[in-house]
Design a protein around this motif. Structure first.
Motif, mmCIF file in Angstrom:
data_model
loop_
_atom_site.group_PDB
_atom_site.id
_atom_site.type_symbol
_atom_site.label_atom_id
_atom_site.label_comp_id
_atom_site.label_asym_id
_atom_site.label_seq_id
_atom_site.Cartn_x
_atom_site.Cartn_y
_atom_site.Cartn_z
ATOM 1 N N GLU A 244 -0.565 33.922 -40.560
ATOM 2 C CA GLU A 244 0.650 33.231 -40.113
ATOM 3 C C GLU A 244 1.656 33.090 -41.255
ATOM 4 O O GLU A 244 1.273 32.970 -42.422
ATOM 5 C CB GLU A 244 0.310 31.844 -39.580
ATOM 6 N N ILE A 245 2.930 33.085 -40.878
ATOM 7 C CA ILE A 245 4.006 32.901 -41.856
ATOM 8 C C ILE A 245 4.739 31.612 -41.513
ATOM 9 O O ILE A 245 5.202 31.433 -40.378
ATOM 10 C CB ILE A 245 4.988 34.092 -41.826
ATOM 11 N N TYR A 246 4.816 30.718 -42.489
ATOM 12 C CA TYR A 246 5.508 29.435 -42.320
ATOM 13 C C TYR A 246 6.820 29.489 -43.107
ATOM 14 O O TYR A 246 6.822 29.858 -44.286
ATOM 15 C CB TYR A 246 4.653 28.276 -42.856
ATOM 16 N N VAL A 247 7.906 29.102 -42.456
ATOM 17 C CA VAL A 247 9.218 29.154 -43.108
ATOM 18 C C VAL A 247 9.852 27.768 -43.086
ATOM 19 O O VAL A 247 9.986 27.155 -42.011
ATOM 20 C CB VAL A 247 10.154 30.165 -42.406
ATOM 21 N N ALA A 248 10.215 27.284 -44.266
ATOM 22 C CA ALA A 248 11.007 26.048 -44.362
ATOM 23 C C ALA A 248 12.450 26.429 -44.057
ATOM 24 O O ALA A 248 13.147 27.009 -44.891
ATOM 25 C CB ALA A 248 10.881 25.439 -45.753
ATOM 26 N N ASP A 249 12.872 26.118 -42.836
ATOM 27 C CA ASP A 249 14.178 26.530 -42.314
ATOM 28 C C ASP A 249 15.184 25.437 -42.696
ATOM 29 O O ASP A 249 15.541 24.571 -41.894
ATOM 30 C CB ASP A 249 14.036 26.694 -40.791
ATOM 31 N N HIS A 253 16.654 22.133 -40.619
ATOM 32 C CA HIS A 253 15.840 20.920 -40.748
ATOM 33 C C HIS A 253 14.528 21.016 -39.965
ATOM 34 O O HIS A 253 14.172 20.120 -39.194
ATOM 35 C CB HIS A 253 16.641 19.685 -40.301
ATOM 36 N N ARG A 254 13.831 22.120 -40.147
ATOM 37 C CA ARG A 254 12.578 22.313 -39.418
ATOM 38 C C ARG A 254 11.712 23.320 -40.157
ATOM 39 O O ARG A 254 12.154 23.990 -41.097
ATOM 40 C CB ARG A 254 12.865 22.814 -38.003
ATOM 41 N N VAL A 255 10.462 23.424 -39.692
ATOM 42 C CA VAL A 255 9.554 24.466 -40.164
ATOM 43 C C VAL A 255 9.224 25.335 -38.959
ATOM 44 O O VAL A 255 8.909 24.816 -37.878
ATOM 45 C CB VAL A 255 8.265 23.866 -40.754
#
Lengths: 676, 164
Positions: A244-249, A253-255
């Protein structure tokens, strides 16, 4: 070592959480599980295999670690790992942890990558553009074996992979033309589509994730700029957990969490997202505010998200269900609000202000007490008239012109304005005409000096001859531009001791340009006219906050980000480290710091440097949070973009707060009459 | 970047609802187009059976060249593809000009969106191109934008057109 003593809240990982693949049904991360306080400005986080959480603090230049406790929760108090080394002008920008061995971090301002498992001096890469060089690296990752380090070599617009045992030279360089601002990187495990594994690279300016195998071949990508699910807005942090790839957007204001589709083709799809913009200042419990990085615990049971503007790291645990329940209050609202950016310019009766979330520049008339919006231009895109990262504005009300620099497009544009102080006050969509632009990429590298990168235009100001002065972020220098906007001379650079010049302001008489050097914690004053006798131009350096520095402290005691010169010659400087406006007088030709406005007072900045960022920010009158651009209007009022507080503040000639404008919840603290 | 353009245009259309801004006062912007700035749904001066519309002409915003856009049909239609001929001249207004690169686009600045289309330029002679693939999907003021690159400089010529 200095230890942050302001521990504000404890970690409350409630109970041991199931891993992602355990249990009967799908699970997701997103349930608020507590907040780690005690960090001033946490910008980057990483877990090690033994469950320790490493946190980079950009305000104190420190690295600290939260260790797991017996009940599985993280220790609320961070143990400092690195801070004394920060006597150098550095800005820790990324962190990666390697198993139980150690950690690797990058320093965007010292232009290096170092860490425990590296060579004896701890250096993995230093300033340069060769196989062992980096420039302003912003992100780093380590593979599961602790063998390879991947670096987002942001300033060189590329990614390096370094084999730790093989030495300092990169074994793989990915310089994909798709990259504009590669800001973080993560390793992908082997899969049917990537038998040897690969890399995921996050680009903050294109708002995309690009995927590569270990030959450096591009294998796909996803994302685009926007608010809707699967899109990003200036994302700054990426981590991988399993596949999985997690992005601090960040600006959304979200992940967001992405998972590969089943099959031999490498394709990712949005799995779920969590987080929503905070409504009130400091809102937590799952509400987010400009998250800049995310890390997932080794067993996948929870994640840590850092939010530098709120000085905290929030923890989120896993919960049943394939995604977090939808917040009914947020359905259909879209992006919470548009915020004032850091970039503005005030001249005469008018103000231009960049709004990063919309990639637009707004124009205001200042004839009334409140600024009145009278025009808007820009919008996301690459064509002339569109913007990707507005990074500088220079407004010339008399000439009815605006210069707009864009760091992502490496462009400086001239915009003609239909403005007139005597004109009827009204909004006009056709007020701006984009005339022309210089594309610095087309000038290539080595402009004016050898071994320099393509110019990255940041802040800009006009000079009396119709030209301009421009900060070149790619090379840490300030350039003089002719009336045709082409570079003519180098005014300031590393050879003068400048570390990270970020803003420029020309004196009213046109004799000098003042430069804010964020990394060096100093100002420079440079004569604009070239010496007629061929001598070296006079450059004067003024350190900020030296008198208030703690004994023995050699780190910069300020981080000046913006500045303006008052009609009387005083220099007003926004200092994001101490959340203050520092005022420099030049009486008798000797610049000295006279006072600082901030933390509710008009006086010298005092206190521990490491605590300043945390203790000197606030909402009340004469309190700021990361003040940004500023300037004087026709009436002598000082306008300050109080960036962290999502508002503008207008001060009178005596430094009293006269008015606030912007988000209501952030200005009612200035003026109780505005409370509803 | 097609993706960016289309996504943004869609966003603009959907999210903003194509709402018109208040206080609009003029269809004029920038360059000095002739023929009354062609502020008619059908190019002014056209006659029945004509195959070309009236040229729109403008000096570039920094004054270094002149652009002329001629619809290749008598009237620019709504929601149908159409083509125009683009001619560039040096500052003297008569000498054909061939810059290093030229692009043509059309946008509704008032509504903050474009055409949802990429325009292709086909060179048909010295300083002359045929621009294919334009489409105006709604009535209102459209602005032709011609960007010319010479060295490191990009300069724009623009002309407004009211589609009724």
């Amino acid at each position: 070592m200095r230890v942050l003593t302001l521990l504000t809240s404890a970690c409350l990982i409630a109970a041991p959480c199931p891993g992602a693949q355990e249990g009967d049904g799908p699970t997701h991360i997103g349930t608020p599980a507590g907040t780690l306080g005690g960090h001033a400005r946490p910008t980057d986080v990483a877990f090690s295999e033994d469950g320790r959480l490493f946190v980079v603090d950009a305000a104190s230049h420190s690295l600290s670690v939260h260790s797991p406790e017996e009940d599985g929760s993280l220790a609320p108090r961070a143990r400092p790992l690195i801070s004394t080394m920060a006597n150098e002008p550095i800005r820790l920008s990324g962190i990666a942890a390697i198993g139980s061995v150690g950690h690797v971090w990058c320093d965007a301002e010292g232009h290096n990558v170092r860490g425990d498992p590296a060579s004896p001096d701890g250096i993995l890469a230093t300033r340069g553009s060769g196989l062992d060089g980096v420039y302003a690296p912003e992100g780093v990752a380590v593979d599961a074996a602790g063998q390879r380090v991947a670096v987002a070599d942001t300033g060189n617009r590329r990614v390096l992979v370094i084999d730790v045992e093989a030495g300092r030279s990169a074994t793989l360089v990915i310089a994909d033309p798709r990259f504009v601002r590669p800001i973080d990187v993560g390793f992908l495990p082997p899969s049917a589509a990537l038998p040897e594994g690969g890399l995921a690279v996050l680009d903050a300016d294109t708002s995309r994730v690009e995927l590569y195998d270990f030959t450096g071949t591009w294998r796909g990508g996803f994302g685009d700029w926007g608010y809707f699910p699967g899109l990003f807005a200036a994302p700054q942090g990426l981590t991988t957990w399993r596949d999985e790839i997690y992005v601090a957007d960040t600006d959304n204001h979200r992940v967001q969490v992405f998972a590969p589709k089943v099959g031999e083709k490498l394709e990712y799809e949005l799995k779920y997202a969590w987080g929503a913009h905070a409504i009130r200042p400091g809102d937590g419990d799952g509400l987010m505010h400009y998250p800049t990085d995310v890390a997932v615990a080794p067993d996948g049971s929870f994640a840590a998200v850092c939010e530098p503007l709120d000085g905290r790291v929030q923890l989120f645990r896993r919960a049943p269900g394939k995604e977090p329940p939808e917040d009914p209050l947020r359905v259909g609202i879209g992006q919470a609000s548009a915020h004032y950016g850091r970039v503005a310019d005030i001249d005469g009766q008018f103000m231009a202000l960049a709004e990063p979330e919309s990639r637009r520049v707004k124009l205001y008339d200042l004839r009334l007490a409140d600024p009145a919006e009278i025009g808007i231009t820009g919008g996301h895109g690459e064509r002339l008239g569109m913007l990707m990262r507005p990074s500088g504005l220079a407004l010339d009300s008399a000439a009815r012109e605006l210069l707009v620099s864009d760091a992502a497009l490496r462009r400086l544009a001239r915009v003609r304005l239909d403005i007139d102080p005597a004109q009827e006050l009204r909004y006009d969509y056709a007020r701006e005409t984009w005339v022309e632009a210089i594309e610095f990429a087309l000038l290539g590298p080595n402009v004016l000096e050898p071994d320099t990168r393509i110019i990255e235009p940041l802040e800009v100001d006009r000079t009396p001859d119709g030209g301009a002065v421009l900060v070149d972020g790619a090379n840490g220098r300030v350039l003089s531009l002719g009336p045709d906007l082409l570079p003519k001379r180098v005014l300031l650079g590393p050879q003068h001791g400048a570390v990270t010049p970020v803003d420029v302001a020309v004196t009213p008489d046109g004799a000098y340009v003042w430069v804010a050097d964020a990394g060096g914690g100093a100002l420079f004053r440079v004569a604009l006219a070239p010496p007629t006798d061929g001598s070296v131009p006079a450059v004067l350096r003024v350190a900020l906050g030296a008198a208030s520095a703690v004994s023995g402290e050699t780190r910069p005691a300020a981080r000046p980000m913006n500045l303006t010169v008052a009609p009387d010659g005083r220099v007003f400087v926004s200092d994001v480290l101490t959340h203050s406006i520092r005022v420099i007088t030049t009486e008798a030709g000797e610049p000295r710091e006279a006072l600082a406005l901030g933390a509710g007072t008009r006086g010298p900045v005092t206190g521990s440097r490491d605590e300043m960022w945390l203790t000197r920010r606030g909402l009340e009158p004469l309190w700021f949070c990361e003040p940004a651009d500023l300037g004087f209007d026709t009436r002598g009022r000082l306008l300050v973009i109080d960036h962290g507080n999502h508002r503008g503040v207008i001060l009178d000639a005596e430094g009293n707060v006269a008015l606030g404008f912007g988000s209501r919840l952030y200005i009612e603290a200035l003026d109780p009459r505005r409370r509803r | 970047m097609v993706r960016h353009v289309i996504t943004l245009a869609l966003l603009a259309v959907v999210a903003l609802g194509c709402g018109q801004r208040k206080d609009q006062t003029s269809t004029q912007k920038g360059g000095t187009a002739n023929g009354g700035t062609a502020n008619g749904g059908t190019a002014q001066g056209s006659t029945a059976g004509a195959t070309r519309g009236t040229p729109l002409r403008a000096t570039s915003n920094a004054g270094s060249f002149t652009a002329e856009v001629t619809p290749l049909r008598a009237a620019i239609p709504m929601n149908e593809h159409f083509a125009v001929e683009l001619a560039l001249f040096r500052a003297d207004g008569t000498t054909p000009y061939e810059p290093e690169r030229v692009t043509l686009d059309a946008r509704m600045e008032e509504h903050e969106h474009g055409m949802l289309r990429e325009v292709e330029l086909e060179r048909i002679g010295p300083g002359r191109w045929r621009a294919n693939g334009l489409l105006f999907h709604m009535v209102g003021v459209w602005q032709f934008q011609i960007d010319v690159r010479a060295g490191a400089r990009i300069e724009r010529a623009q002309m407004d057109f009211l589609l009724e």
